[in-house]
Design an enzyme around this catalytic site. Sequence first.
Site, PDB file in Angstrom:
ATOM      1  N   ASP A 266      34.906 -12.749 -10.201  1.00 41.40           N
ATOM      2  CA  ASP A 266      33.802 -12.036  -9.575  1.00 41.40           C
ATOM      3  C   ASP A 266      32.504 -12.292 -10.344  1.00 41.40           C
ATOM      4  O   ASP A 266      32.504 -12.282 -11.587  1.00 41.40           O
ATOM      5  CB  ASP A 266      34.143 -10.529  -9.604  1.00 41.40           C
ATOM      6  CG  ASP A 266      33.174  -9.688  -8.809  1.00 41.40           C
ATOM      7  OD1 ASP A 266      33.086  -9.893  -7.598  1.00 41.40           O
ATOM      8  OD2 ASP A 266      32.522  -8.815  -9.408  1.00 41.40           O
ATOM      9  N   GLU A 325      33.126 -17.030  -7.967  1.00 37.94           N
ATOM     10  CA  GLU A 325      32.025 -16.686  -7.058  1.00 37.94           C
ATOM     11  C   GLU A 325      30.754 -17.120  -7.776  1.00 37.94           C
ATOM     12  O   GLU A 325      30.334 -16.477  -8.746  1.00 37.94           O
ATOM     13  CB  GLU A 325      32.003 -15.171  -6.808  1.00 37.94           C
ATOM     14  CG  GLU A 325      30.860 -14.739  -5.913  1.00 37.94           C
ATOM     15  CD  GLU A 325      30.574 -13.236  -5.967  1.00 37.94           C
ATOM     16  OE1 GLU A 325      30.148 -12.677  -4.958  1.00 37.94           O
ATOM     17  OE2 GLU A 325      30.755 -12.612  -7.023  1.00 37.94           O
TER      18      GLU A 325
HETATM   19  C1  GLC Z   1      30.909  -9.545  -6.021  1.00 37.85           C
HETATM   20  C2  GLC Z   1      31.870  -8.933  -5.031  1.00 37.85           C
HETATM   21  C3  GLC Z   1      31.219  -7.729  -4.420  1.00 37.85           C
HETATM   22  C4  GLC Z   1      30.915  -6.730  -5.520  1.00 37.85           C
HETATM   23  C5  GLC Z   1      30.058  -7.365  -6.611  1.00 37.85           C
HETATM   24  C6  GLC Z   1      30.028  -6.512  -7.858  1.00 37.85           C
HETATM   25  O1  GLC Z   1      29.765 -10.027  -5.411  1.00 37.85           O
HETATM   26  O2  GLC Z   1      32.232  -9.897  -4.083  1.00 37.85           O
HETATM   27  O3  GLC Z   1      32.028  -7.127  -3.463  1.00 37.85           O
HETATM   28  O4  GLC Z   1      30.214  -5.645  -4.985  1.00 37.85           O
HETATM   29  O5  GLC Z   1      30.605  -8.606  -7.012  1.00 37.85           O
HETATM   30  O6  GLC Z   1      31.268  -6.516  -8.505  1.00 37.85           O
END
Ligand code: GLC
Length: 575
Positions: A266, A325
């Site tokens: 994440d 991500e």
């Molecule tokens: C990422 C996740 C999202 C979350 C954020 C903070 O972007 O995909 O859902 O709110 O991280 O952890």
Amino acid sequence: MRGDGETELAESTVGSGTERAESTVGPETERAESTMNSRTEPAGSTMNSRTEPAGSHVDSRMEPPESAAGPEWWARAVVYQVYVRSFADSDGDGVGDLAGVRSRLGYLELLGVDAVWLSPVYPSPGVDHGYDVSDPRDVDPLFGTLDDFDGLLADARRHGIRVIIDLVPNHTSDQHEWFRAAVSAAPGSPERARYHFRGGAAPPNNWQSVFGGPAWTRVAPDDEWYLHLFAPGQPDLNWAHAEVREDLEKTLRFWCDRGVDGVRIDVAHGLAKAEGLPDDRRQPGWTVLTEDAPDPRFDQDGVHEVHRLIRGVLDRYPGRMAIGEVIVRDDARWAAYVRPDELHLAFHFGLLNCAFAADEIRECIDRTLAAAGDTPAVWTIANHDNPHPVTRYGSLERARAMALVTLALPGSAYLYNGEELGLPDVDLPDSALQDPAWQLSDGVRRGRDGCRVPLPWEGEGPGYGFTTGEPWLPMPESYGELTAADQLEDPVSTLSLYRQALELRKEHPAFRGDEVEWFGAPEGCLAFRRVGTTLVCALNTSERPVPLPPGDVLLTSAPLEANGDLPPNTAAWLA
Ligand code: GLC
């Protein structure tokens, strides 16, 4: 449809996708023309094809990690994102859980996915639905127990499905024992050193939280400020601290020892902050993806040490992978995250940000492949942070067409639960909204709840087979028309389309080759072939039917015209 405010949220998750998508729909004649003429094949009123002998790729799915045959499993996998709280509820409390996922593994096998990515199931107050973790090495009772997790893993293996979990290294929950200790300890204490605490009358800098408002909150009126790039319940960890790094290694080993096949990282572009936490000098409203000046909150060079650390641990467990991500401002910086000693894969999000416009989609594909280089590309048109494709593209027809485009591309594809049912977003009443991005917003943004409404499995409301109780977000009557049970019986349902597409992708010899070759195509259309194979994917985003390239039609997202032409809002696979 979402309001303007979605843009701000998208900054954290997929960049300014919605805004961009909406503002760029429509013909871009100049670029479209040069695009169509840029290949050796003549552009014209039909899409041109060539044929070459098909190869004989054998998928390496579920081979033992030690196997030397073919690419690693994750290079071509179709991965299905299970947003656990919305997938299947086993105990009637209205919230999905691990036993629920376990009970639906047969469905996932039937669908034909290679792996699932589970959204976080760790103990958490649920401020950001699990992305606020209070203990990264346990399971929240809301979702089950560690035994349930082990049982799910074992059953998934039996169904030939691998399991990827979500790791959240950028921040913890404010209920994590470290943060609780930090709050009770004095300014300057070792307990506070694991986070970013600063004193002063005003916030230490001008940083904004991705969810809205200042990124600093005081622990008590006369006490220090702490940094949270997301909700106040998600304090950012200090990645310069040795214990923070050691703890992540421990967490990785904990889950790898249990047998998980991979981790999704994440906010992989977060973690390290600019030295000295300087003010953000960029224009207000600029997003991490769209401007030229660096964002002091994200994509700092120091982040790569953390990814090397993660890779170092995973390399001791053959066959395991990490996917990040990664949201950064240019492709060269993006590529750094997938260097050989860093993450195995990274989401690029180009396609997720594209309008339903052939020239834009083509450009996204080229950019993503170029950025990925020798790394397998990752394609996705949906996740838990963005409107469902049906809503984003404006129709089920378009979403179905884009599914075929996505699944024809080389690399791996990530589906989001409900995408295969063609679910649209739900316009929920304010009283039902739960996303912190909504709670913290100015009242204009709708947050991400609309794409998180539980899946309709069968039968009647209010739970449609998702729960015997009240679903945590209300499920609309229209979902009753889209149940998995009904769609399984219907050969032309969206679920049947996905099943056929995944089967062809797995079994048909034309689905190999790591490069894409473009064909000449009429305006508003695109057609590509996987180099070295016979597979051609054609998409019509224009308003009129167009002739297809020659070849046997394998699958179409909607019926062809009576004369065999490809209708608007439709894609076809040929071989
Ligand atoms: C990422 C996740 C999202 C979350 C954020 C903070 O972007 O995909 O859902 O709110 O991280 O952890």
